[in-house]
Design an enzyme around this catalytic site. Sequence first.
Site, PDB file in Angstrom:
ATOM      1  N   HIS A 104     -22.878  71.391  81.626  1.00  0.00           N
ATOM      2  CA  HIS A 104     -23.735  72.402  81.003  1.00  0.00           C
ATOM      3  C   HIS A 104     -24.697  73.000  82.024  1.00  0.00           C
ATOM      4  O   HIS A 104     -25.366  72.258  82.747  1.00  0.00           O
ATOM      5  CB  HIS A 104     -24.525  71.781  79.847  1.00  0.00           C
ATOM      6  CG  HIS A 104     -23.666  71.400  78.682  1.00  0.00           C
ATOM      7  ND1 HIS A 104     -22.870  70.279  78.686  1.00  0.00           N
ATOM      8  CD2 HIS A 104     -23.455  72.028  77.494  1.00  0.00           C
ATOM      9  CE1 HIS A 104     -22.211  70.225  77.535  1.00  0.00           C
ATOM     10  NE2 HIS A 104     -22.536  71.267  76.790  1.00  0.00           N
ATOM     11  N   ASP A 162     -21.077  75.090  80.153  1.00  0.00           N
ATOM     12  CA  ASP A 162     -21.331  75.625  78.815  1.00  0.00           C
ATOM     13  C   ASP A 162     -22.808  75.950  78.577  1.00  0.00           C
ATOM     14  O   ASP A 162     -23.698  75.431  79.244  1.00  0.00           O
ATOM     15  CB  ASP A 162     -20.900  74.595  77.766  1.00  0.00           C
ATOM     16  CG  ASP A 162     -19.391  74.542  77.584  1.00  0.00           C
ATOM     17  OD1 ASP A 162     -18.667  75.010  78.479  1.00  0.00           O
ATOM     18  OD2 ASP A 162     -18.944  74.008  76.563  1.00  0.00           O
TER      19      ASP A 162
END
Length: 247
Positions: A203, A55
């Site tokens: 992430h 992400d």
Amino acid sequence: MQGPSSAARSPTPGETGRPGPAHPSASPDVWVGHFHGHRVEVPRGHGATMSFTFDDGPWPGSTSQVLALLAQHHVHAVFCLIGDQAQARPSLVRQEVAGGHELCDHSRDHDLLMGRKGQAYVDAEVSTGLAEVRGAAPKGTKVTFYRQPGGTWDPHVVRAMDDHDLDPLRWSDDPRDWSRPGSLTIVRRVVAKLHPGAVVLMHDGGGDRSESVEALRFLLDAVTAAGWVPVLAPHVHLSDKAAAKPQ
Ligand SMILES: [Zn+2]
């Protein structure tokens, strides 16, 4: 070297750099590896699938590092992109598509409070993000996943996804790598929640992601050695109740 097994139960103080020979006390259903000298037990996958998702990119430096690691292991993942960032760094988006990865709309600018701002605002977050991701990607790239920043899938968000026929990309294994708990902790949290069909949330953007990259370097080796097969996260349609349930 560690002493005899009688001493192995209590953690040794000052573990940094501790040499870690695989002591054969693990059950046969566990693969044992060592990460920076620390023992890590990974449940064996026996060919079951799991998925990596990344992400808050694209992001200078870390997105390319994640792409290189995935390519080395021939693993495909889903990248959940913040629209404004995709628009600013389209070359990274194209590299993601070229690598066989799938793209996901992660909103225009990751506004965690969007749900309080009404339907029109949420619609714009979802649809502008989608347009920006599609605009950065090569023509014809399919973008049909949406992931809500913070995981708050409120009715406004669900309606906006429905309008654009987007599938919610849920997750089941969140090591909170963004909080930078240390790469060993990220590794241990991920393997602790591994199960068939697990969707791991990590992430590649949003700040310094060196710990995430370091953890991924080990995890890709470890999960495949332990018999898991990393695959692209499966699509679950919005009409499936399980898809939109809170994380
Ligand atoms: Zn996010």
